[in-house]
Design a protein around this motif. Sequence first.
Motif, PDB file in Angstrom:
ATOM      1  N   LEU A 161     -46.037  -7.242  10.084  1.00  0.00           N
ATOM      2  CA  LEU A 161     -46.394  -6.559   8.839  1.00  0.00           C
ATOM      3  C   LEU A 161     -47.818  -6.893   8.421  1.00  0.00           C
ATOM      4  O   LEU A 161     -48.563  -6.016   7.989  1.00  0.00           O
ATOM      5  N   ALA A 162     -48.205  -8.151   8.546  1.00  0.00           N
ATOM      6  CA  ALA A 162     -49.568  -8.546   8.194  1.00  0.00           C
ATOM      7  C   ALA A 162     -50.569  -7.839   9.107  1.00  0.00           C
ATOM      8  O   ALA A 162     -51.620  -7.380   8.649  1.00  0.00           O
ATOM      9  N   GLY A 163     -50.248  -7.737  10.387  1.00  0.00           N
ATOM     10  CA  GLY A 163     -51.111  -7.033  11.325  1.00  0.00           C
ATOM     11  C   GLY A 163     -51.230  -5.550  11.014  1.00  0.00           C
ATOM     12  O   GLY A 163     -52.261  -4.934  11.265  1.00  0.00           O
ATOM     13  N   LEU A 164     -50.172  -4.990  10.453  1.00  0.00           N
ATOM     14  CA  LEU A 164     -50.181  -3.581  10.051  1.00  0.00           C
ATOM     15  C   LEU A 164     -50.851  -3.384   8.696  1.00  0.00           C
ATOM     16  O   LEU A 164     -51.094  -2.256   8.285  1.00  0.00           O
ATOM     17  N   GLU A 188     -37.130  -5.224   6.658  1.00  0.00           N
ATOM     18  CA  GLU A 188     -35.955  -4.732   7.379  1.00  0.00           C
ATOM     19  C   GLU A 188     -36.259  -3.479   8.192  1.00  0.00           C
ATOM     20  O   GLU A 188     -35.741  -3.295   9.290  1.00  0.00           O
ATOM     21  N   GLY A 189     -37.108  -2.611   7.659  1.00  0.00           N
ATOM     22  CA  GLY A 189     -37.483  -1.408   8.388  1.00  0.00           C
ATOM     23  C   GLY A 189     -38.231  -1.737   9.675  1.00  0.00           C
ATOM     24  O   GLY A 189     -37.940  -1.188  10.739  1.00  0.00           O
ATOM     25  N   VAL A 190     -39.185  -2.653   9.585  1.00  0.00           N
ATOM     26  CA  VAL A 190     -39.945  -3.050  10.777  1.00  0.00           C
ATOM     27  C   VAL A 190     -39.045  -3.817  11.736  1.00  0.00           C
ATOM     28  O   VAL A 190     -39.104  -3.623  12.952  1.00  0.00           O
ATOM     29  N   ARG A 191     -38.170  -4.667  11.205  1.00  0.00           N
ATOM     30  CA  ARG A 191     -37.254  -5.416  12.069  1.00  0.00           C
ATOM     31  C   ARG A 191     -36.385  -4.448  12.884  1.00  0.00           C
ATOM     32  O   ARG A 191     -36.220  -4.608  14.091  1.00  0.00           O
ATOM     33  N   SER A 192     -35.858  -3.428  12.249  1.00  0.00           N
ATOM     34  CA  SER A 192     -35.000  -2.488  12.977  1.00  0.00           C
ATOM     35  C   SER A 192     -35.805  -1.704  14.007  1.00  0.00           C
ATOM     36  O   SER A 192     -35.329  -1.442  15.111  1.00  0.00           O
ATOM     37  N   ARG A 193     -37.047  -1.354  13.675  1.00  0.00           N
ATOM     38  CA  ARG A 193     -37.887  -0.633  14.643  1.00  0.00           C
ATOM     39  C   ARG A 193     -38.213  -1.503  15.848  1.00  0.00           C
ATOM     40  O   ARG A 193     -38.173  -1.053  16.984  1.00  0.00           O
ATOM     41  N   ALA A 248     -45.187  -7.017   2.479  1.00  0.00           N
ATOM     42  CA  ALA A 248     -43.952  -7.576   3.028  1.00  0.00           C
ATOM     43  C   ALA A 248     -42.813  -7.522   2.009  1.00  0.00           C
ATOM     44  O   ALA A 248     -42.234  -8.535   1.629  1.00  0.00           O
ATOM     45  N   THR A 249     -42.455  -6.323   1.586  1.00  0.00           N
ATOM     46  CA  THR A 249     -41.307  -6.167   0.695  1.00  0.00           C
ATOM     47  C   THR A 249     -40.030  -6.257   1.542  1.00  0.00           C
ATOM     48  O   THR A 249     -40.076  -6.016   2.752  1.00  0.00           O
ATOM     49  N   PRO A 250     -38.908  -6.594   0.935  1.00  0.00           N
ATOM     50  CA  PRO A 250     -37.662  -6.672   1.711  1.00  0.00           C
ATOM     51  C   PRO A 250     -37.352  -5.380   2.469  1.00  0.00           C
ATOM     52  O   PRO A 250     -36.906  -5.413   3.621  1.00  0.00           O
ATOM     53  N   THR A 251     -37.629  -4.244   1.866  1.00  0.00           N
ATOM     54  CA  THR A 251     -37.371  -2.960   2.521  1.00  0.00           C
ATOM     55  C   THR A 251     -38.256  -2.795   3.749  1.00  0.00           C
ATOM     56  O   THR A 251     -37.788  -2.369   4.812  1.00  0.00           O
ATOM     57  N   GLU A 288     -45.135   5.178  13.686  1.00  0.00           N
ATOM     58  CA  GLU A 288     -44.827   3.819  13.225  1.00  0.00           C
ATOM     59  C   GLU A 288     -44.580   2.884  14.404  1.00  0.00           C
ATOM     60  O   GLU A 288     -44.993   1.734  14.393  1.00  0.00           O
ATOM     61  N   TYR A 289     -43.911   3.376  15.432  1.00  0.00           N
ATOM     62  CA  TYR A 289     -43.638   2.576  16.616  1.00  0.00           C
ATOM     63  C   TYR A 289     -44.933   2.284  17.373  1.00  0.00           C
ATOM     64  O   TYR A 289     -45.135   1.184  17.869  1.00  0.00           O
ATOM     65  N   GLN A 290     -45.817   3.265  17.457  1.00  0.00           N
ATOM     66  CA  GLN A 290     -47.106   3.079  18.116  1.00  0.00           C
ATOM     67  C   GLN A 290     -47.939   2.029  17.386  1.00  0.00           C
ATOM     68  O   GLN A 290     -48.600   1.196  18.018  1.00  0.00           O
TER      69      GLN A 290
END
Length: 76
Positions: free
Chosen positions: A28-31, A41-46, A35-38, A5-7
């Motif tokens: 998220l769009a690039g991935l 927040e998961g991507v933000r923390s990563r 874009a759900t709230p979960t 996920e980090y890569q």
Amino acid sequence: MLAPEYQQILRVLVVPEAAGGMRVKQILAGLRWEATPTRVEGVRSRVKRLAARGWVTEVRPNVFVSAMTTESAAAG
């Protein structure tokens, strides 16, 4: 070695369109992830973890670039 996920996040942040920085929803769009709230927040923390480890730079609040992008800009 970074988890997959980090890569994936780093691959999104090194594209030329990300040179000015990306917000989490743009990442998220690039991935191509919903874009759900979960997910947000998961991507933000990563991304924050990547920034703490020096892989990513937070150029403005919640705007991130790859550290490789900022290093090449400083060198060139």
